[in-house]
Design an enzyme around this catalytic site. Structure first.
Site, PDB file in Angstrom:
ATOM      1  N   ASP A  37       0.861  -1.192   0.000  1.00  0.00           N
ATOM      2  CA  ASP A  37       0.000   0.000   0.000  1.00  0.00           C
ATOM      3  C   ASP A  37       0.891   1.232   0.000  1.00  0.00           C
ATOM      4  O   ASP A  37       1.800   1.346   0.830  1.00  0.00           O
ATOM      5  CB  ASP A  37      -0.908   0.017   1.234  1.00  0.00           C
ATOM      6  CG  ASP A  37      -2.159   0.865   1.023  1.00  0.00           C
ATOM      7  OD1 ASP A  37      -2.019   2.043   0.661  1.00  0.00           O
ATOM      8  OD2 ASP A  37      -3.269   0.338   1.217  1.00  0.00           O
ATOM      9  N   ASP A  72       4.768   1.028  -6.082  1.00  0.00           N
ATOM     10  CA  ASP A  72       3.639   1.452  -6.909  1.00  0.00           C
ATOM     11  C   ASP A  72       3.287   0.340  -7.894  1.00  0.00           C
ATOM     12  O   ASP A  72       4.084   0.006  -8.777  1.00  0.00           O
ATOM     13  CB  ASP A  72       4.016   2.731  -7.659  1.00  0.00           C
ATOM     14  CG  ASP A  72       2.880   3.309  -8.479  1.00  0.00           C
ATOM     15  OD1 ASP A  72       1.845   2.623  -8.663  1.00  0.00           O
ATOM     16  OD2 ASP A  72       3.022   4.450  -8.949  1.00  0.00           O
ATOM     17  N   ASN A  99      -6.341  -5.704  -5.148  1.00  0.00           N
ATOM     18  CA  ASN A  99      -7.423  -5.009  -4.452  1.00  0.00           C
ATOM     19  C   ASN A  99      -7.350  -3.497  -4.592  1.00  0.00           C
ATOM     20  O   ASN A  99      -8.371  -2.821  -4.522  1.00  0.00           O
ATOM     21  CB  ASN A  99      -7.377  -5.393  -2.964  1.00  0.00           C
ATOM     22  CG  ASN A  99      -8.285  -4.540  -2.108  1.00  0.00           C
ATOM     23  OD1 ASN A  99      -9.501  -4.632  -2.170  1.00  0.00           O
ATOM     24  ND2 ASN A  99      -7.676  -3.670  -1.287  1.00  0.00           N
ATOM     25  N   TYR A 170     -14.772   4.477 -13.702  1.00  0.00           N
ATOM     26  CA  TYR A 170     -14.656   3.381 -12.737  1.00  0.00           C
ATOM     27  C   TYR A 170     -15.371   2.133 -13.254  1.00  0.00           C
ATOM     28  O   TYR A 170     -14.834   1.019 -13.192  1.00  0.00           O
ATOM     29  CB  TYR A 170     -15.234   3.837 -11.402  1.00  0.00           C
ATOM     30  CG  TYR A 170     -15.139   2.822 -10.290  1.00  0.00           C
ATOM     31  CD1 TYR A 170     -13.933   2.608  -9.623  1.00  0.00           C
ATOM     32  CD2 TYR A 170     -16.250   2.099  -9.888  1.00  0.00           C
ATOM     33  CE1 TYR A 170     -13.845   1.694  -8.590  1.00  0.00           C
ATOM     34  CE2 TYR A 170     -16.175   1.176  -8.853  1.00  0.00           C
ATOM     35  CZ  TYR A 170     -14.960   0.980  -8.211  1.00  0.00           C
ATOM     36  OH  TYR A 170     -14.884   0.066  -7.190  1.00  0.00           O
ATOM     37  N   LYS A 174     -13.591  -1.433 -14.132  1.00  0.00           N
ATOM     38  CA  LYS A 174     -13.982  -2.648 -13.421  1.00  0.00           C
ATOM     39  C   LYS A 174     -14.574  -3.699 -14.367  1.00  0.00           C
ATOM     40  O   LYS A 174     -14.406  -4.899 -14.157  1.00  0.00           O
ATOM     41  CB  LYS A 174     -14.978  -2.307 -12.319  1.00  0.00           C
ATOM     42  CG  LYS A 174     -14.355  -1.559 -11.131  1.00  0.00           C
ATOM     43  CD  LYS A 174     -13.229  -2.359 -10.504  1.00  0.00           C
ATOM     44  CE  LYS A 174     -12.778  -1.782  -9.180  1.00  0.00           C
ATOM     45  NZ  LYS A 174     -11.643  -2.547  -8.598  1.00  0.00           N
TER      46      LYS A 174
END
Length: 301
Positions: A37, A72, A99, A170, A174
């Site tokens: 992260d 990254d 994720n 988005y 997805k």
């Protein structure tokens, strides 16, 4: 002994929300966890490496094994460093959970190229880079004679499966991830790799803003929006027990596990010859009358 005992998993976006829930659950089932992260804002700005450190500290305090990683995922070389660091720390890699993501909500008529590119970059390129390097690692192991039992777990969304008002970028990203999963499953099975995707519904920084009423817990005996509800299915998909499952998309919410049925051929009419343009309308109307009604785009009446 947990169902992922000794397996090693990389989880991107592992510091908060769903990623944190996955990291804790994998560790509780015996997995070595790499918590990746970079600690950005919801829109992808800024960095905070302490975010990954916090979930690692929590795992270790509970007796689990984990390391933090701040690379990254959208950087090709950095994604390789994630895999290399994982192998160096734990001797191998078994599972990648893609994720991490951002959102730039905007009605299509107001969308900007910069917002569009940023969303595609994190979701699509991010899923590609890390998985691609992981696959290189697994193929090399197979060529060396090792038995490979690997997993790619991608993250799509209800927005990607049925569309969502004010989320053109988005939803597109997805939806692309769902299609990517099907291709990965078809191509990578020969190497001992499965690929599946999730469309999770849970309380995160993203959903708390967009669906505040649905995310509320007041009056509930079972918190259906707790991110921890999603984690058991993700952990099972990462385990050796799921080797027979690939190319699937699961929609998860609370205690519900729903297998998406995907695009499939619907009603058909064949004239047996070239159509006259004036005749197409009646044919299409007939097909629309026969089809199963699609789910509505999120945010429409």
């Amino acid at each position: 002994m947990g169902i992922c005992d000794g397996r090693t998993v990389i989880i991107t976006g592992a510091a908060r929300g769903l990623g944190r829930a996955y990291a804790l659950a994998f560790a509780a089932e015996g997995a070595n966890v790499v918590a990746n992260d970079i600690g950005t804002s919801l829109g992808g700005e800024g960095r905070d490496t302490s975010a990954a450190d916090q979930v690692v500290a929590e795992i270790k305090a509970a007796g689990g094994t984990a390391i933090a990683n701040y690379e990254d995922i959208t950087d090709w070389d950095a994604a390789k460093r994630i895999v290399d660091a994982t192998v160096a720390a734990f001797g191998g890699l078994d599972v990648v959970v893609n994720n991490a993501g951002i959102v730039r909500d905007r009605m299509f008529v107001s969308a900007t190229p910069e917002e569009w590119d940023a969303t595609m970059h994190v979701h699509l390129r991010g899923h590609f880079c890390l998985s691609r390097h992981a696959v290189d690692h697994w193929r090399a192991r197979q060529k060396a004679g090792d038995a490979v039992d690997a997993r790619i777990i991608n993250t799509t969304s209800g927005a990607g499966l049925q569309g969502s008002i004010a989320q053109a970028a988005y939803s597109t990203a997805k939806g692309g991830i769902a299609a990517l999963t099907l291709v990965q499953a078809a191509e990578l099975g020969r190497y001992g790799i499965t690929a599946n995707a999730l469309a999770p519904s849970a309380r995160t920084r993203m959903t708390e803003q967009a669906f505040a009423e649905k995310m509320a817990t007041e009056g509930q005996t079972f918190d259906t929006m707790d991110p921890a509800n999603i984690a058991p299915t993700v952990v099972w998909l990462g385990s050796a027990q799921s080797a027979h499952v690939t190319g699937c998309v699961f929609e998860l919410e609370g205690g519900r596990i729903m297998l998406e049925d995907g695009w499939r051929e619907g009603p058909v009419v064949d004239a047996g010859k070239r159509w006259a343009p004036a005749d197409v309308g009646a044919a299409v109307d007939g097909l629309l009358a026969e089809r199963i009604a699609p789910r509505k785009v999120w945010g429409t009446a």
